[in-house]
Design an enzyme around this catalytic site. Structure first.
Site, PDB file in Angstrom:
ATOM      1  N   HIS A   1     -12.264  -2.999   3.092  1.00 10.71           N
ATOM      2  CA  HIS A   1     -10.823  -3.071   3.298  1.00 10.71           C
ATOM      3  C   HIS A   1     -10.437  -2.744   4.742  1.00 10.71           C
ATOM      4  O   HIS A   1      -9.982  -3.623   5.465  1.00 10.71           O
ATOM      5  CB  HIS A   1     -10.146  -2.103   2.309  1.00 10.71           C
ATOM      6  CG  HIS A   1      -8.670  -2.217   2.243  1.00 10.71           C
ATOM      7  ND1 HIS A   1      -7.941  -1.878   1.116  1.00 10.71           N
ATOM      8  CD2 HIS A   1      -7.749  -2.596   3.159  1.00 10.71           C
ATOM      9  CE1 HIS A   1      -6.645  -2.071   1.341  1.00 10.71           C
ATOM     10  NE2 HIS A   1      -6.507  -2.500   2.581  1.00 10.71           N
TER      11      HIS A   1
ATOM     12  N   TYR B   1     -19.564  13.918  19.024  1.00  7.68           N
ATOM     13  CA  TYR B   1     -18.781  15.117  18.708  1.00  7.68           C
ATOM     14  C   TYR B   1     -17.320  14.814  18.402  1.00  7.68           C
ATOM     15  O   TYR B   1     -16.636  15.602  17.725  1.00  7.68           O
ATOM     16  CB  TYR B   1     -18.895  16.140  19.840  1.00  7.68           C
ATOM     17  CG  TYR B   1     -18.119  15.808  21.093  1.00  7.68           C
ATOM     18  CD1 TYR B   1     -16.776  16.173  21.223  1.00  7.68           C
ATOM     19  CD2 TYR B   1     -18.723  15.133  22.145  1.00  7.68           C
ATOM     20  CE1 TYR B   1     -16.061  15.870  22.365  1.00  7.68           C
ATOM     21  CE2 TYR B   1     -18.008  14.825  23.289  1.00  7.68           C
ATOM     22  CZ  TYR B   1     -16.680  15.193  23.384  1.00  7.68           C
ATOM     23  OH  TYR B   1     -15.961  14.887  24.510  1.00  7.68           O
TER      24      TYR B   1
ATOM     25  N   GLU C   1       0.817  -1.222   0.000  1.00  6.38           N
ATOM     26  CA  GLU C   1       0.000   0.000   0.000  1.00  6.38           C
ATOM     27  C   GLU C   1       0.849   1.268   0.000  1.00  6.38           C
ATOM     28  O   GLU C   1       0.354   2.338   0.368  1.00  6.38           O
ATOM     29  CB  GLU C   1      -0.925   0.002   1.226  1.00  6.38           C
ATOM     30  CG  GLU C   1      -1.851  -1.190   1.329  1.00  6.38           C
ATOM     31  CD  GLU C   1      -2.915  -1.235   0.254  1.00  6.38           C
ATOM     32  OE1 GLU C   1      -2.836  -0.448  -0.713  1.00  6.38           O
ATOM     33  OE2 GLU C   1      -3.825  -2.075   0.368  1.00  6.38           O
TER      34      GLU C   1
ATOM     35  N   HIS D   1      -2.343   2.378   8.702  1.00 11.51           N
ATOM     36  CA  HIS D   1      -3.408   1.696   7.966  1.00 11.51           C
ATOM     37  C   HIS D   1      -3.642   0.363   8.651  1.00 11.51           C
ATOM     38  O   HIS D   1      -2.694  -0.366   8.951  1.00 11.51           O
ATOM     39  CB  HIS D   1      -3.002   1.476   6.507  1.00 11.51           C
ATOM     40  CG  HIS D   1      -3.856   0.466   5.796  1.00 11.51           C
ATOM     41  ND1 HIS D   1      -5.223   0.573   5.720  1.00 11.51           N
ATOM     42  CD2 HIS D   1      -3.533  -0.697   5.145  1.00 11.51           C
ATOM     43  CE1 HIS D   1      -5.715  -0.453   5.041  1.00 11.51           C
ATOM     44  NE2 HIS D   1      -4.705  -1.249   4.699  1.00 11.51           N
TER      45      HIS D   1
ATOM     46  N   TYR E   1      -7.857  22.396  20.806  1.00 13.85           N
ATOM     47  CA  TYR E   1      -8.025  21.258  21.721  1.00 13.85           C
ATOM     48  C   TYR E   1      -6.663  20.702  22.141  1.00 13.85           C
ATOM     49  O   TYR E   1      -5.721  20.663  21.367  1.00 13.85           O
ATOM     50  CB  TYR E   1      -8.830  20.165  21.020  1.00 13.85           C
ATOM     51  CG  TYR E   1      -9.021  18.896  21.827  1.00 13.85           C
ATOM     52  CD1 TYR E   1      -9.951  18.815  22.829  1.00 13.85           C
ATOM     53  CD2 TYR E   1      -8.228  17.773  21.547  1.00 13.85           C
ATOM     54  CE1 TYR E   1     -10.137  17.646  23.561  1.00 13.85           C
ATOM     55  CE2 TYR E   1      -8.397  16.601  22.283  1.00 13.85           C
ATOM     56  CZ  TYR E   1      -9.362  16.548  23.266  1.00 13.85           C
ATOM     57  OH  TYR E   1      -9.523  15.375  23.971  1.00 13.85           O
TER      58      TYR E   1
ATOM     59  N   HIS F   1      -6.663  -3.081   9.470  1.00 16.08           N
ATOM     60  CA  HIS F   1      -7.899  -3.805   9.189  1.00 16.08           C
ATOM     61  C   HIS F   1      -8.607  -4.085  10.512  1.00 16.08           C
ATOM     62  O   HIS F   1      -8.926  -5.229  10.833  1.00 16.08           O
ATOM     63  CB  HIS F   1      -7.592  -5.118   8.456  1.00 16.08           C
ATOM     64  CG  HIS F   1      -6.850  -4.961   7.182  1.00 16.08           C
ATOM     65  ND1 HIS F   1      -6.275  -6.018   6.499  1.00 16.08           N
ATOM     66  CD2 HIS F   1      -6.563  -3.861   6.440  1.00 16.08           C
ATOM     67  CE1 HIS F   1      -5.679  -5.589   5.411  1.00 16.08           C
ATOM     68  NE2 HIS F   1      -5.838  -4.273   5.346  1.00 16.08           N
TER      69      HIS F   1
END
Length: 223
Positions: free
Chosen positions: A166, A124, A84, A103, A219, A105
């Site tokens: 995916h 929120y 990827e 990334h 924040y 799964h």
């Protein structure tokens, strides 16, 4: 000579940080086996990024297994990069604020991705990712440029998205924040999935999400 040695030391340290983050991702339940991948922007040799190798267990990785990739898509190292690598490269190319990418799964994000559903403003904390929803990118075969293009589109003005059938994709300023956002994304997907078992979640309206997005601009701990 000293500058070169310092650069090598920083690169070695960054490679180990990358491995540690990949292992923490597995420990957090975001991925199993050899699935998923992690990368971090690197300044060595004109700029590029370091990425985990394809099909290799995180526990078995050593610093030398991490692959350096240039933004032109060429790789350097003893291992092949994650399949990827394209969406990692394209995010670094097009999103200057991206310092590291995860990334995975993960179970709940992947479940929603298999339904090809966006996650709306049911909570929120969705605003932490930059907007009033988490989009699901259009489906494309893994490891393809088409998937990278779909991910970039889904992440416009966002720091994360789902990938249809995916998994999930998220980026942060650095490895720590990228992992934190991945964990937060999975938690939100689980909360949304559970709420949907009881009925239709009540969504926050656009005005409230604008207010929350404004609050998120300052924040956390500020420099």
């Amino acid at each position: 000579m000293n500058d070169e040695m310092n650069m090598n030391d920083r690169t070695t340290d960054l490679r180990q940080q990358l491995i540690d983050t990949a292992r923490r991702m597995a420990a957090a339940g975001l991925t199993r086996g050899t699935a998923g991948n992690v990368s971090v922007r690197a300044g060595e040799r004109g700029g590029g990024f370091l990425i985990t190798p394809t099909g290799m267990a995180y526990e078995a990785m050593e610093s030398e297994d991490i692959v350096f990739m240039r933004l032109d898509g060429t790789a350097e190292g003893r291992r092949k990069p994650s399949s990827e690598w394209r969406f990692h490269r394209d995010l670094y190319r097009h999103r200057a604020e991206a310092g590291a990418i995860v990334h995975a799964h993960s179970p709940f994000a992947t479940s929603l991705a298999c339904l090809r559903r966006d996650v709306p403003a049911f909570h929120y904390m969705i605003a932490r990712f930059g907007g009033d929803s988490l989009r699901c990118a259009a489906y494309a075969t893994f490891g393809t440029q088409a998937l990278s293009d779909a991910a970039l589109s889904a992440m416009a003005d966002r720091r994360a998205c789902l990938l249809a059938n995916h998994g999930m994709l998220a980026f942060g300023d650095d490895l720590g924040q990228a992992l934190d956002l991945g964990v937060e994304l999975e938690a939100l997907c689980e909360q949304y999935w559970r709420a949907c078992q009881l009925g239709e979640p009540v969504l926050l309206d656009a005005a409230e999400m604008r207010t929350v997005l404004g609050k998120f601009a300052s924040y956390g701990q500020q420099a």
